[in-house]
Motif scaffolding. Sequence first.
Motif, PDB file in Angstrom:
ATOM      1  N   PRO A 155      14.786  -1.543   1.525  1.00  0.00           N
ATOM      2  CA  PRO A 155      14.119  -0.359   2.082  1.00  0.00           C
ATOM      3  C   PRO A 155      14.744   0.006   3.425  1.00  0.00           C
ATOM      4  CG  PRO A 155      12.805  -2.301   2.544  1.00  0.00           C
ATOM      5  CD  PRO A 155      14.045  -2.768   1.790  1.00  0.00           C
ATOM      6  N   ASP A 156      14.768   1.279   3.722  1.00  0.00           N
ATOM      7  CA  ASP A 156      15.238   1.760   5.020  1.00  0.00           C
ATOM      8  C   ASP A 156      14.218   2.793   5.477  1.00  0.00           C
ATOM      9  OD1 ASP A 156      16.685   2.470   7.268  1.00  0.00           O
ATOM     10  OD2 ASP A 156      18.078   3.766   6.174  1.00  0.00           O
ATOM     11  N   ALA A 157      13.532   2.523   6.570  1.00  0.00           N
ATOM     12  CA  ALA A 157      12.444   3.399   6.993  1.00  0.00           C
ATOM     13  C   ALA A 157      12.512   3.672   8.484  1.00  0.00           C
ATOM     14  CB  ALA A 157      11.096   2.770   6.638  1.00  0.00           C
ATOM     15  N   ASP A 158      12.000   4.836   8.861  1.00  0.00           N
ATOM     16  CA  ASP A 158      11.799   5.205  10.259  1.00  0.00           C
ATOM     17  C   ASP A 158      10.306   5.436  10.454  1.00  0.00           C
ATOM     18  OD1 ASP A 158      14.522   5.216  10.817  1.00  0.00           O
ATOM     19  OD2 ASP A 158      14.731   7.335  10.297  1.00  0.00           O
ATOM     20  N   SER A 159       9.837   5.181  11.664  1.00  0.00           N
ATOM     21  CA  SER A 159       8.423   5.416  11.949  1.00  0.00           C
ATOM     22  C   SER A 159       8.267   5.990  13.346  1.00  0.00           C
ATOM     23  CB  SER A 159       7.617   4.125  11.802  1.00  0.00           C
ATOM     24  OG  SER A 159       8.084   3.158  12.723  1.00  0.00           O
ATOM     25  N   GLN A 160       7.134   6.610  13.573  1.00  0.00           N
ATOM     26  CA  GLN A 160       6.782   7.170  14.870  1.00  0.00           C
ATOM     27  C   GLN A 160       5.493   6.504  15.325  1.00  0.00           C
ATOM     28  OE1 GLN A 160       8.240   9.676  16.949  1.00  0.00           O
ATOM     29  NE2 GLN A 160       6.659   8.907  18.318  1.00  0.00           N
ATOM     30  N   SER A 161       5.524   5.901  16.503  1.00  0.00           N
ATOM     31  CA  SER A 161       4.307   5.284  17.028  1.00  0.00           C
ATOM     32  C   SER A 161       3.656   6.217  18.043  1.00  0.00           C
ATOM     33  CB  SER A 161       4.618   3.927  17.656  1.00  0.00           C
ATOM     34  OG  SER A 161       5.494   4.078  18.751  1.00  0.00           O
ATOM     35  N   PHE A 162       2.338   6.126  18.113  1.00  0.00           N
ATOM     36  CA  PHE A 162       1.560   6.974  19.018  1.00  0.00           C
ATOM     37  C   PHE A 162       0.752   6.073  19.952  1.00  0.00           C
ATOM     38  CE2 PHE A 162       2.252   9.218  15.071  1.00  0.00           C
ATOM     39  CZ  PHE A 162       2.750  10.435  15.507  1.00  0.00           C
ATOM     40  N   THR A 163       0.988   6.204  21.249  1.00  0.00           N
ATOM     41  CA  THR A 163       0.279   5.412  22.242  1.00  0.00           C
ATOM     42  C   THR A 163      -0.672   6.324  23.011  1.00  0.00           C
ATOM     43  OG1 THR A 163       2.194   3.960  22.453  1.00  0.00           O
ATOM     44  CG2 THR A 163       0.554   3.848  24.213  1.00  0.00           C
ATOM     45  N   ALA A 164      -1.913   5.903  23.105  1.00  0.00           N
ATOM     46  CA  ALA A 164      -2.912   6.686  23.843  1.00  0.00           C
ATOM     47  C   ALA A 164      -2.702   6.533  25.348  1.00  0.00           C
ATOM     48  CB  ALA A 164      -4.315   6.220  23.456  1.00  0.00           C
ATOM     49  N   TRP A 165      -3.156   7.500  26.080  1.00  0.00           N
ATOM     50  CA  TRP A 165      -3.063   7.482  27.535  1.00  0.00           C
ATOM     51  C   TRP A 165      -3.787   6.259  28.106  1.00  0.00           C
ATOM     52  CZ3 TRP A 165      -6.459  10.967  31.055  1.00  0.00           C
ATOM     53  CH2 TRP A 165      -6.005  10.906  32.367  1.00  0.00           C
ATOM     54  N   GLN A 166      -4.846   5.861  27.412  1.00  0.00           N
ATOM     55  CA  GLN A 166      -5.684   4.763  27.900  1.00  0.00           C
ATOM     56  C   GLN A 166      -5.253   3.397  27.367  1.00  0.00           C
ATOM     57  OE1 GLN A 166      -6.746   7.420  26.267  1.00  0.00           O
ATOM     58  NE2 GLN A 166      -8.198   8.563  27.541  1.00  0.00           N
ATOM     59  N   ALA A 167      -4.130   3.303  26.674  1.00  0.00           N
ATOM     60  CA  ALA A 167      -3.724   2.031  26.071  1.00  0.00           C
ATOM     61  C   ALA A 167      -2.257   1.740  26.370  1.00  0.00           C
ATOM     62  CB  ALA A 167      -3.950   2.068  24.567  1.00  0.00           C
ATOM     63  N   LEU A 168      -1.880   0.455  26.245  1.00  0.00           N
ATOM     64  CA  LEU A 168      -0.492   0.056  26.457  1.00  0.00           C
ATOM     65  C   LEU A 168       0.262  -0.127  25.149  1.00  0.00           C
ATOM     66  CD1 LEU A 168      -0.962  -2.568  29.314  1.00  0.00           C
ATOM     67  CD2 LEU A 168      -0.171  -0.209  29.515  1.00  0.00           C
ATOM     68  N   SER A 169      -0.454  -0.278  24.061  1.00  0.00           N
ATOM     69  CA  SER A 169       0.184  -0.470  22.759  1.00  0.00           C
ATOM     70  C   SER A 169      -0.191   0.689  21.848  1.00  0.00           C
ATOM     71  CB  SER A 169      -0.240  -1.808  22.140  1.00  0.00           C
ATOM     72  OG  SER A 169      -1.638  -1.847  22.001  1.00  0.00           O
ATOM     73  N   PRO A 170       0.614   0.918  20.819  1.00  0.00           N
ATOM     74  CA  PRO A 170       0.324   2.035  19.925  1.00  0.00           C
ATOM     75  C   PRO A 170      -1.040   1.894  19.260  1.00  0.00           C
ATOM     76  CG  PRO A 170       2.526   1.196  19.539  1.00  0.00           C
ATOM     77  CD  PRO A 170       1.841   0.225  20.460  1.00  0.00           C
ATOM     78  N   ILE A 171      -1.693   3.035  19.066  1.00  0.00           N
ATOM     79  CA  ILE A 171      -2.960   3.050  18.337  1.00  0.00           C
ATOM     80  C   ILE A 171      -2.757   3.522  16.895  1.00  0.00           C
ATOM     81  CG2 ILE A 171      -4.346   3.397  20.426  1.00  0.00           C
ATOM     82  CD1 ILE A 171      -4.539   6.402  19.543  1.00  0.00           C
ATOM     83  N   ARG A 172      -1.530   3.966  16.603  1.00  0.00           N
ATOM     84  CA  ARG A 172      -1.223   4.435  15.244  1.00  0.00           C
ATOM     85  C   ARG A 172       0.284   4.473  15.062  1.00  0.00           C
ATOM     86  NH1 ARG A 172      -3.823   9.726  12.294  1.00  0.00           N
ATOM     87  NH2 ARG A 172      -2.510   9.667  10.446  1.00  0.00           N
ATOM     88  N   VAL A 173       0.728   4.161  13.855  1.00  0.00           N
ATOM     89  CA  VAL A 173       2.150   4.267  13.501  1.00  0.00           C
ATOM     90  C   VAL A 173       2.241   5.023  12.191  1.00  0.00           C
ATOM     91  CG1 VAL A 173       4.243   3.010  12.891  1.00  0.00           C
ATOM     92  CG2 VAL A 173       2.744   2.110  14.680  1.00  0.00           C
ATOM     93  N   GLU A 174       3.069   6.043  12.145  1.00  0.00           N
ATOM     94  CA  GLU A 174       3.271   6.834  10.933  1.00  0.00           C
ATOM     95  C   GLU A 174       4.707   6.658  10.438  1.00  0.00           C
ATOM     96  OE1 GLU A 174       1.479   9.048   8.890  1.00  0.00           O
ATOM     97  OE2 GLU A 174      -0.223   8.074   9.872  1.00  0.00           O
ATOM     98  N   VAL A 175       4.858   6.379   9.153  1.00  0.00           N
ATOM     99  CA  VAL A 175       6.191   6.311   8.547  1.00  0.00           C
ATOM    100  C   VAL A 175       6.686   7.746   8.375  1.00  0.00           C
ATOM    101  CG1 VAL A 175       7.514   5.634   6.515  1.00  0.00           C
ATOM    102  CG2 VAL A 175       5.702   4.132   7.380  1.00  0.00           C
ATOM    103  N   THR A 176       7.855   8.043   8.924  1.00  0.00           N
ATOM    104  CA  THR A 176       8.397   9.400   8.861  1.00  0.00           C
ATOM    105  C   THR A 176       9.527   9.550   7.853  1.00  0.00           C
ATOM    106  OG1 THR A 176       9.902   8.878  10.690  1.00  0.00           O
ATOM    107  CG2 THR A 176       7.774   9.867  11.268  1.00  0.00           C
ATOM    108  N   ARG A 177      10.072   8.409   7.400  1.00  0.00           N
ATOM    109  CA  ARG A 177      11.152   8.443   6.409  1.00  0.00           C
ATOM    110  C   ARG A 177      11.221   7.081   5.746  1.00  0.00           C
ATOM    111  NH1 ARG A 177      16.563   6.946   5.876  1.00  0.00           N
ATOM    112  NH2 ARG A 177      16.392   5.739   7.796  1.00  0.00           N
ATOM    113  N   GLU A 178      11.385   7.080   4.411  1.00  0.00           N
ATOM    114  CA  GLU A 178      11.559   5.825   3.695  1.00  0.00           C
ATOM    115  C   GLU A 178      12.505   6.044   2.522  1.00  0.00           C
ATOM    116  OE1 GLU A 178       8.588   2.377   2.840  1.00  0.00           O
ATOM    117  OE2 GLU A 178       8.345   3.845   1.225  1.00  0.00           O
ATOM    118  N   VAL A 179      13.558   5.258   2.484  1.00  0.00           N
ATOM    119  CA  VAL A 179      14.576   5.361   1.447  1.00  0.00           C
ATOM    120  C   VAL A 179      14.726   3.998   0.779  1.00  0.00           C
ATOM    121  CG1 VAL A 179      17.005   5.872   0.976  1.00  0.00           C
ATOM    122  CG2 VAL A 179      15.795   7.148   2.752  1.00  0.00           C
TER     123      VAL A 179
END
Length: 196
Positions: free
Chosen positions: A58-82
């Motif tokens: 598998p080869d995948a890319d993802s985008q993580s989203f970090t909230a203003w109030q947090a130091l670690s991502p609160i969500r990760v979305e896969v944007t591409r998967e081959v």
Amino acid sequence: MTAPVLDFDLDAELAMVGVTGGASWAPLGSTLPSLMEPWPDAFTSFGYLNEDGLEEEPDADSQSFTAWQALSPIRVEVTREVWTMKFVSIESNFSSVSAYYRAAREDFTEQGGVVILNQKGKPKRDLRCYGFDVIDGTKHRRFEMPEAEVTDRGSVVYKSDALTAYELTVTAYPGPDGISVRRKFKEGWALPALTP
């Protein structure tokens, strides 16, 4: 102090090794087996593969989203998967030669027992239907790529102490039904019951 109790469902019979298997292709749009039946006549085998067998990657890319109030991502979305399958065919046959050179049957001619392939101009896309099997005794795993093509190739080396080999990477694309890879497992395990 009491030793912890391991309460895992362990079953050595379900450990699988890729003992043998194969790779084949058919023209785009070919009918696939419904379960684990033999491949239909439209499929052409690559024959012997080298000792490395098949490599699913598998080869995948993802985008993580970090909230203003947090130091670690609160969500990760896969944007591409081959999904790709890599293997090395060590038989010089029509399957390996046509896939390696991305040539259709109509690109070849035969005269006096000599097969001729003229390469010219920009290569055309070479979409095919690919099938792969991994077998370990009675265990059988199958991968079907209804719409795929060779997207990477290794060099072919001609020398006295090595087999002429065709290293191929096949990339799966979503077909008209949205399926890029259909995986089938006949390995002695069953699905758990659905929970409401």
